[in-house]
Structures are given as C-alpha cells and as structure tokens.
Design an enzyme around this catalytic site. Sequence first.
Site, PDB file in Angstrom:
ATOM      1  CD  GLU A  42      42.706  45.041  30.647  1.00 35.32           C
ATOM      2  OE1 GLU A  42      43.431  45.983  30.330  1.00 35.32           O
ATOM      3  OE2 GLU A  42      41.987  45.050  31.653  1.00 35.32           O
ATOM      4  CB  CYS A  57      30.576  44.092  32.096  1.00 30.07           C
ATOM      5  SG  CYS A  57      29.535  43.086  33.181  1.00 30.07           S
ATOM      6  CB  CYS A  96      33.003  46.711  38.606  1.00 29.44           C
ATOM      7  SG  CYS A  96      33.963  45.647  37.507  1.00 29.44           S
ATOM      8  CB  CYS A 114      38.921  41.848  41.925  1.00 33.60           C
ATOM      9  SG  CYS A 114      39.344  40.192  42.359  1.00 33.60           S
TER      10      CYS A 114
HETATM   11  N1  SAH Z   1      30.602  39.349  36.446  1.00 34.17           N
HETATM   12  C1  SAH Z   1      31.194  38.324  37.260  1.00 34.17           C
HETATM   13  C2  SAH Z   1      32.654  38.178  36.948  1.00 34.17           C
HETATM   14  C3  SAH Z   1      33.506  39.362  37.385  1.00 34.17           C
HETATM   15  S1  SAH Z   1      34.498  38.783  38.661  1.00 34.17           S
HETATM   16  C4  SAH Z   1      30.920  38.615  38.717  1.00 34.17           C
HETATM   17  O1  SAH Z   1      30.301  39.628  38.989  1.00 34.17           O
HETATM   18  O2  SAH Z   1      31.244  37.789  39.558  1.00 34.17           O
HETATM   19  C5  SAH Z   1      35.221  40.145  39.301  1.00 34.17           C
HETATM   20  C6  SAH Z   1      35.083  40.142  40.825  1.00 34.17           C
HETATM   21  O3  SAH Z   1      35.691  41.339  41.301  1.00 34.17           O
HETATM   22  C7  SAH Z   1      33.647  40.184  41.266  1.00 34.17           C
HETATM   23  O4  SAH Z   1      33.488  39.504  42.476  1.00 34.17           O
HETATM   24  C8  SAH Z   1      33.438  41.672  41.482  1.00 34.17           C
HETATM   25  O5  SAH Z   1      32.359  41.934  42.326  1.00 34.17           O
HETATM   26  C9  SAH Z   1      34.765  42.069  42.074  1.00 34.17           C
HETATM   27  N2  SAH Z   1      35.083  43.484  41.924  1.00 34.17           N
HETATM   28  C10 SAH Z   1      34.598  44.338  41.008  1.00 34.17           C
HETATM   29  N3  SAH Z   1      35.140  45.555  41.181  1.00 34.17           N
HETATM   30  C11 SAH Z   1      35.990  45.457  42.220  1.00 34.17           C
HETATM   31  C12 SAH Z   1      36.875  46.359  42.848  1.00 34.17           C
HETATM   32  N4  SAH Z   1      36.982  47.610  42.422  1.00 34.17           N
HETATM   33  N5  SAH Z   1      37.627  45.902  43.890  1.00 34.17           N
HETATM   34  C13 SAH Z   1      37.544  44.614  44.281  1.00 34.17           C
HETATM   35  N6  SAH Z   1      36.740  43.709  43.713  1.00 34.17           N
HETATM   36  C14 SAH Z   1      35.968  44.130  42.701  1.00 34.17           C
END
Ligand code: SAH
Length: 354
Positions: free
Chosen positions: A92, A112, A119, A337
């Site tokens: 996506e 991932c 996440c 996110c």
């Molecule tokens: N793997 C990388 C790229 C993913 S970025 C990383 O970890 O940074 C996606 C962002 O969204 C990251 O900061 C992650 O921690 C955040 N994230 C993941 N699940 C989320 C959720 N349910 N609500 C808000 N942010 C979330």
Amino acid sequence: MALKNLRSLSKADLEALFSEWGEPGFRAAQVYDWIWAKGVHHISDMRNIPRSLVERLESSYAIRPNALAKAQHSEDGTIKNAVKLPDGLIVESVLIPTEKRITACVSSQVGCSLNCAFCATARLKRMRNLEPDEIYDQVRSIHQQGLEHFGRPLTNIVFMGMGEPLMNYANVLTAIEKITQPEGLGLSPRRITLSTVGLPKMIKRLADDGVKFNLAVSLHSARDVVRSQIMPINDAAPIAVLQESLDYWYRMTKRRITFEYVVWKGVNDAVEDIDALVQLCKRIPCKVNLIEYNAIGDERFQQADPEVLEAYVRALDRIGVTAKVRRSRGKDIDAACGQLANKTLPEGLEAVVE
Ligand code: SAH
C-alpha cells in the site's frame, strides 16, 4: 529464457552493455532517461531509439511497472492505493494532501518482520524486499495522482508505509537516488524522510554513507522495560545502543532526528515515561512527533488522555525540544500510520493477510 528487469541496470551497466553491442555512447543516457525520467512502460515506447536496438533490448529485457489495483479516497482528501507488484503481491501507498504539501507515504517491504505489537502491518505473513523500481513507481504514481486530483506536484516523501526501510537498505537507497536525480523526479533529499524502528548499525551506515535525507525513529518509549514489551526489536537494540547510534548520526550529519511517539493509556503515560523521554532528548538533538494512535483492534492499546499529551509537550518544551501532536489522516479508509494491512483487497488478487 525469462526476460531480465531493464530497470535493475545502473547507468554504468547500460553504458557497458551498449558498448559491448557496438552502440554509440549517448544511447545509454537516452535509455536511462526513458526508463526513469519519462517512466515508459514498454521498451517500444522509446521514440528516439532505433528499431533494431529496441528489438535487441526486448529480446533480453522488460520493464515491469507496478499496477494500481485499487485507490480509496478519504473524506479528508487522503488517497490509499493498493499497489500490485509485478509478481502479483500487494503493498500500500498513501497520498497525503495538506494546504502546502503533497506527501507520498511509501512501502519498502511486502509485510514486515518486526512484530511491533501495535502495528497492523506486523500481522501480514508474506515478506520480501521491494526492488528499487517498485519503490520508485509508488512515488511516481502518487506524483501523477497529485497533479490529477489536486493540480499540484509531489513535494515530500516519507518511508512510513509497510516494512522496515533499513532492512532493505541497498534497494531503498537506490530508489532514493533515482527519485532525487535530475533524470528521475529531481526531488530534493531534504524533502524525504526515512522512518526506522531504530536499527543502530544501519543508522551508523546511513551516516557513513553521507545521505542527505531526514531520519525519523519510531521510539514510543525511552524505557527498555516498556519498549521491549511493545517492540521486540528493543531486545536486540536497546535504548543505550540506539542512543549511541543517534549520537553518531548527529556528529556525522549535523541534522536533528525526529522521534515518533504514540502515547497509550497504562503503557507509557506515567511521569517516569515522560522523564525518560526528556532525559533522552536532552542528549540527542531532536524533534518529537506525538502521533495519534490508530486502533487496530487490540484492547491493550488505547489512546492516552489529551492531558497526558499536553504534559509530554510541556516537559519537552521546558528543555527546548519541539513536540507536535499529529492528527491522523485517512483514518476512515485505514490509511493512517500502522493501519496498512491490505484489508480491502480487490477480488481475485492474492491476499497476503493471514
Ligand atoms: N518500520 C518503520 C516504518 C513504518 S512507519 C518504522 O518503524 O518507523 C509507520 C509509523 O507508524 C511508525 O512510527 C510506527 O511506529 C507507527 N505506527 C505503527 N502502528 C501504529 C498505530 N496503530 N497507530 C499509530 N502509529 C502507528
């Protein structure tokens, strides 16, 4: 014989190939321009390349673009794309429009492997790295969507889609090179942010490689006891080791990093949690983005009260660190996110959801 991917060749590879074939030197630059700047989908669309060379190329190479399987439009303007890769897998990408910007949020892996507890992408099983052209095409098509739907070009890119970009280091850096080069999209690296779960060795490698884009780290807690519970990677790369790599990044690049941080009730909303973040931020030049939690159907995680967010912002403000509370975009279409999980696959496409 299976055709090779024309876009896996560097400019030097093209030059070597054409010199071997006895073609004039300028052909490599022409073909390179067609495949990256102009983004043709077929070798036969390269109009200034002689027929004989087109045929010779077609006998061994192909261009395999991504396809748009589905685009969902949020009421706030956000567009979530289900992108079909040449082998049929889906990732996506998201277009996020604001008054001044058109931002592309792109994926670097299918699925991932990091298993962050909060996440949605962690629930996908299939995993492979994306190729540079598969990343480039996500950016290019969002650039075109920006022009089509908003009359504005792409301004920013965040590597915050599916996957961990630093676990696909070489391909992500090659994609960024194509995106920033004049024979690509010519976007300034300053407008690109790579977000990582925080892999210390790879962060140092970025610094050594002299990259010019921005770095964001998904922190969510500055305490090992808490962070290890929600992000398994913290056992292998605890806060002290992460901090050391971020010190190194700052020494080498002189650029502040951004911490991404979600605050959950009963997880990281105590005074100790705020103190730990303040201590870390005193030592590392940074900004903090307090991201709104996007529910993924796990009872353990509930967005903290607004007063707690305010307490975080005040405590950071006192030590001169800017913290901003970021509202989510595209929540109604699960584009925010941590929500990218191929929930709404078009019929007939291979699901990667467990
Ligand atoms: N793997 C990388 C790229 C993913 S970025 C990383 O970890 O940074 C996606 C962002 O969204 C990251 O900061 C992650 O921690 C955040 N994230 C993941 N699940 C989320 C959720 N349910 N609500 C808000 N942010 C979330």
